[in-house]
Motif scaffolding. Sequence first.
Motif, PDB file in Angstrom:
ATOM      1  N   UNK A 495     -15.443  -2.184   1.284  1.00 35.87           N
ATOM      2  CA  UNK A 495     -14.993  -1.879  -0.076  1.00 35.87           C
ATOM      3  C   UNK A 495     -13.921  -2.861  -0.522  1.00 35.87           C
ATOM      4  N   UNK A 496     -12.980  -3.177   0.377  1.00 32.91           N
ATOM      5  CA  UNK A 496     -11.921  -4.123   0.031  1.00 32.91           C
ATOM      6  C   UNK A 496     -12.493  -5.524  -0.219  1.00 32.91           C
ATOM      7  N   UNK A 497     -13.496  -5.921   0.575  1.00 34.46           N
ATOM      8  CA  UNK A 497     -14.102  -7.238   0.384  1.00 34.46           C
ATOM      9  C   UNK A 497     -14.831  -7.296  -0.956  1.00 34.46           C
ATOM     10  N   UNK A 498     -15.535  -6.209  -1.291  1.00 35.27           N
ATOM     11  CA  UNK A 498     -16.260  -6.180  -2.567  1.00 35.27           C
ATOM     12  C   UNK A 498     -15.297  -6.111  -3.753  1.00 35.27           C
ATOM     13  N   UNK A 499     -14.250  -5.296  -3.616  1.00 35.60           N
ATOM     14  CA  UNK A 499     -13.339  -5.053  -4.734  1.00 35.60           C
ATOM     15  C   UNK A 499     -11.920  -5.415  -4.319  1.00 35.60           C
ATOM     16  N   UNK A 500     -11.723  -6.681  -4.018  1.00 38.86           N
ATOM     17  CA  UNK A 500     -10.425  -7.123  -3.498  1.00 38.86           C
ATOM     18  C   UNK A 500      -9.314  -7.020  -4.544  1.00 38.86           C
ATOM     19  N   UNK A 536      -8.579  -9.987   8.092  1.00 39.93           N
ATOM     20  CA  UNK A 536      -8.140  -9.960   6.699  1.00 39.93           C
ATOM     21  C   UNK A 536      -6.857 -10.747   6.497  1.00 39.93           C
ATOM     22  N   UNK A 537      -6.012 -10.789   7.516  1.00 40.01           N
ATOM     23  CA  UNK A 537      -4.746 -11.508   7.384  1.00 40.01           C
ATOM     24  C   UNK A 537      -4.948 -13.011   7.427  1.00 40.01           C
ATOM     25  N   UNK A 538      -5.798 -13.479   8.338  1.00 42.13           N
ATOM     26  CA  UNK A 538      -5.950 -14.917   8.544  1.00 42.13           C
ATOM     27  C   UNK A 538      -6.934 -15.546   7.563  1.00 42.13           C
ATOM     28  N   UNK A 539      -8.031 -14.845   7.304  1.00 39.08           N
ATOM     29  CA  UNK A 539      -9.071 -15.467   6.482  1.00 39.08           C
ATOM     30  C   UNK A 539      -9.902 -14.382   5.810  1.00 39.08           C
ATOM     31  N   UNK A 540      -9.446 -13.863   4.669  1.00 42.97           N
ATOM     32  CA  UNK A 540     -10.199 -12.797   3.996  1.00 42.97           C
ATOM     33  C   UNK A 540     -11.633 -13.198   3.655  1.00 42.97           C
ATOM     34  N   UNK A 642       1.217 -13.076  23.427  1.00 41.72           N
ATOM     35  CA  UNK A 642       0.270 -12.952  22.306  1.00 41.72           C
ATOM     36  C   UNK A 642       0.974 -12.487  21.048  1.00 41.72           C
ATOM     37  N   UNK A 643       0.425 -12.877  19.916  1.00 38.20           N
ATOM     38  CA  UNK A 643       1.026 -12.512  18.645  1.00 38.20           C
ATOM     39  C   UNK A 643       0.727 -11.058  18.330  1.00 38.20           C
ATOM     40  N   UNK A 644       1.657 -10.343  17.705  1.00 37.38           N
ATOM     41  CA  UNK A 644       1.407  -8.949  17.322  1.00 37.38           C
ATOM     42  C   UNK A 644       0.530  -8.901  16.086  1.00 37.38           C
ATOM     43  N   UNK A 645       0.037  -7.712  15.735  1.00 39.04           N
ATOM     44  CA  UNK A 645      -0.762  -7.599  14.509  1.00 39.04           C
ATOM     45  C   UNK A 645       0.026  -8.030  13.286  1.00 39.04           C
ATOM     46  N   UNK A 646      -0.673  -8.649  12.367  1.00 42.76           N
ATOM     47  CA  UNK A 646      -0.023  -9.121  11.140  1.00 42.76           C
ATOM     48  C   UNK A 646       0.220  -7.929  10.231  1.00 42.76           C
ATOM     49  N   UNK A 651      -2.025  -9.027   4.864  1.00 45.91           N
ATOM     50  CA  UNK A 651      -3.486  -8.996   4.893  1.00 45.91           C
ATOM     51  C   UNK A 651      -4.054  -8.822   3.501  1.00 45.91           C
ATOM     52  N   UNK A 652      -3.293  -8.120   2.666  1.00 47.73           N
ATOM     53  CA  UNK A 652      -3.801  -7.851   1.329  1.00 47.73           C
ATOM     54  C   UNK A 652      -3.327  -8.879   0.316  1.00 47.73           C
ATOM     55  N   UNK A 653      -2.492  -9.851   0.756  1.00 49.84           N
ATOM     56  CA  UNK A 653      -1.979 -10.861  -0.155  1.00 49.84           C
ATOM     57  C   UNK A 653      -2.571 -12.213   0.221  1.00 49.84           C
ATOM     58  N   UNK A 654      -3.588 -12.666  -0.472  1.00 53.88           N
ATOM     59  CA  UNK A 654      -4.226 -13.930  -0.089  1.00 53.88           C
ATOM     60  C   UNK A 654      -3.330 -15.135  -0.252  1.00 53.88           C
ATOM     61  N   UNK A 655      -2.159 -14.994  -0.905  1.00 57.09           N
ATOM     62  CA  UNK A 655      -1.274 -16.151  -1.069  1.00 57.09           C
ATOM     63  C   UNK A 655      -0.550 -16.508   0.210  1.00 57.09           C
ATOM     64  N   UNK A 656      -0.536 -15.583   1.184  1.00 57.32           N
ATOM     65  CA  UNK A 656       0.149 -15.862   2.445  1.00 57.32           C
ATOM     66  C   UNK A 656      -0.689 -16.847   3.243  1.00 57.32           C
TER      67      UNK A 656
END
Length: 718
Positions: A495-500, A536-540, A642-646, A651-656
């Motif tokens: 749903x998030x991918x369809x309606x980002x 979602x954080x690295x590459x939506x 290892x890196x922790x979860x972002x 994840x919801x801000x593609x500008x990052x």
Amino acid sequence: MASQGQDAKFFQRGKIQEFRKELQDAESKDKKYVKRKTVLKKIVANITMGNDMSLLFVDVVPLLGAPLLEIKKMVYLFLVSYGRSKPDQITLAIPHFIEDCNDLNPLIRALAIRTMSYIPLPVIIEALLDPLRHCLKDKDPYVRKTAALCVAKLYVQDPKTVEHQGFVNMLRDLLADSNPTVVANAVAALTELSERSDSIVLKLNLTVANKLISALEESSEWGQIYILDCLLSFVPQSAQDAEVLAERIVVRLQHANSAVVLTAIKVLLYVMNYMDNKRVTEYLCKKMGPPLVTLLSSGPEVQYVALRNILLIIQRRPAVLKNDVKVFFCKYNDPIYVKLAKLEIMYRLAREDNASEVLAELQEYASEVDIDFVRKAVRSIGRLAIKVEAAADRCIKALLSLIDTNVSYVVQEAVIVIKDIFRRYPGQYEGILPALCQNLDALDEPEAKAAMIWIIGQYAYRIDNSDELLDDLLYTFLEDAVEVQLALLTAAVKLFVYKSQSNTAKELVHKVLKWATEEVDNPDLRDRGFMYWRLLAQNPTGAGEIVLAEKPAISTDTDRMERGALDQLLLHTGTLGSIYHKNPETFIRNARGKALKDSPALNPNSRRVLIPLNQDTVNIPTTTLPPPKINHPTNDPSLSPPLPPVPIQQALDPSVTNANVANVSQGSLGVEESPTEYEPSSADPYSNLDGAFGNYIADEPRPMQDIRQSGIDDDPLF
């Protein structure tokens, strides 16, 4: 009947002292053994009732000297019951055993060696050897056939003695006996020995196989079953051998006994693997159909056995019953287990020519009162739509009409199969989505709920209020079953991918990911949550390509059993294995497996899927291995944690950007120095896995190849 009525009076609990006194009093006055016969009947009746009569051992054994067969039978029955518990007193019976083994009456000779074989004591076994050797060559066939079975009993008690005394060779000689009953019992004994021993292997050549088939005509029903089963030990060396054998066995299909018919079919299916003439194969398939249909006129228990075997046969040789689908239509008085078995066979035999008849029948079943049967019928309608493309439209209409009934379990089964139909025919039946969404509140079973959630997530771009529907379903996320939680997690990401750009979609995916990674104990769900979070954080965009990747269309080929396993299972036709659809060695201790044997005549397609038996594999000696070396963590600065979860906000801000993500992660850990490039260390257990996934692209999942196009199946499913 009169005798049975008179003997009922003996079934009364008696005292041992009374029986002993009656036997002692009868010795002087009872010259015709009438009184002693009466006392023995009382004793045998008490044994049958479960009363311990072993204290009468010394009093009963001398009666073996009586010249009457009826008395001897009762005394021998007493010895079978208590002989093994009286090893010190059993020697009293040995002289009588030896005497009876040399009696002029063949019934007494056979009775003596049979009783001795039932008493597993060393002293009895030693006394049995010579009489048994003579009885195997006795002039009377009844004695010979009894002696053959005694060898099998003796083998259970003392295998080495049987092998060293040459009894196996004597049994082999009995295969050429002139009496068919003797031949059948010798076959049964040799089969028993071969199943219990690794050193005794039953192999037949064409000459012996033909002799055994000649004995079929005059054998009893059990004898025919033993002989036909034994023919599986014959490996045809040419297609002509297989055809000759099949031609002589096909007559057995007309037998009245269902066990004989099923065993004959088993042998025919076996030898058909060694034929290359399609005309002969088609002829045999036509011959096997009517006997199988006739079995369905028997009682429900025999029907069920026949149906379970038919289900295997039509997967391997569908031509056997391809025109007889109407025979499997359910009757109103069929038991539920028979109805369910028929339903599965109807689906297997369905094709474009008869799809309308099958669909009409399934719609009738969907209105029955039995819930399990109705569920199976609704699911069969969906499977029919997937299997027969020409009938898909009619099946969809039938499913929609069933959904309109608003019966809870019908609606839920319909939703489950419609999900599979969507996968089979993507983009064709999206017009029924509103009807499905209207029944969302009726779904309370995990499988149906997960199917509906998958539909909402997959077609979120077509369902206007998909975010509202998912939001309602998320109220019970933490209480739902794991399969529902997994479906909700994936649907929220879709749903998030369809309606980002939708705030509701962002809130939903944030809420689900937080629950999945922080408040759920299931490791699969938690790992999937972390994976989606990082994607979602690295590459939506990449996340969308992965989550919405084109899936291979499902096929009904996966419903068919693997060809090699099917060939192996058909060698157990007519047994428990054919009812459970499992090889006997998987549920019976010490059972010996069966498999097709390679020969020059074996069909190339059968050879390609040949499954060797476990005992044919090389036994690897057990060795003691040193304990594995454990790589303990070191203080090597090159090994970064290892890196922790972002955080979900990123994840919801593609500008990052990726760089910002790395900086935030390090800042949260208090890392001040600049990130160093990762260098593998010898202490790192994962340092040598650089090329472990190098061939992933070449091994990417692909739609299953149609088995009918690969040439493996020489008898395609219509």
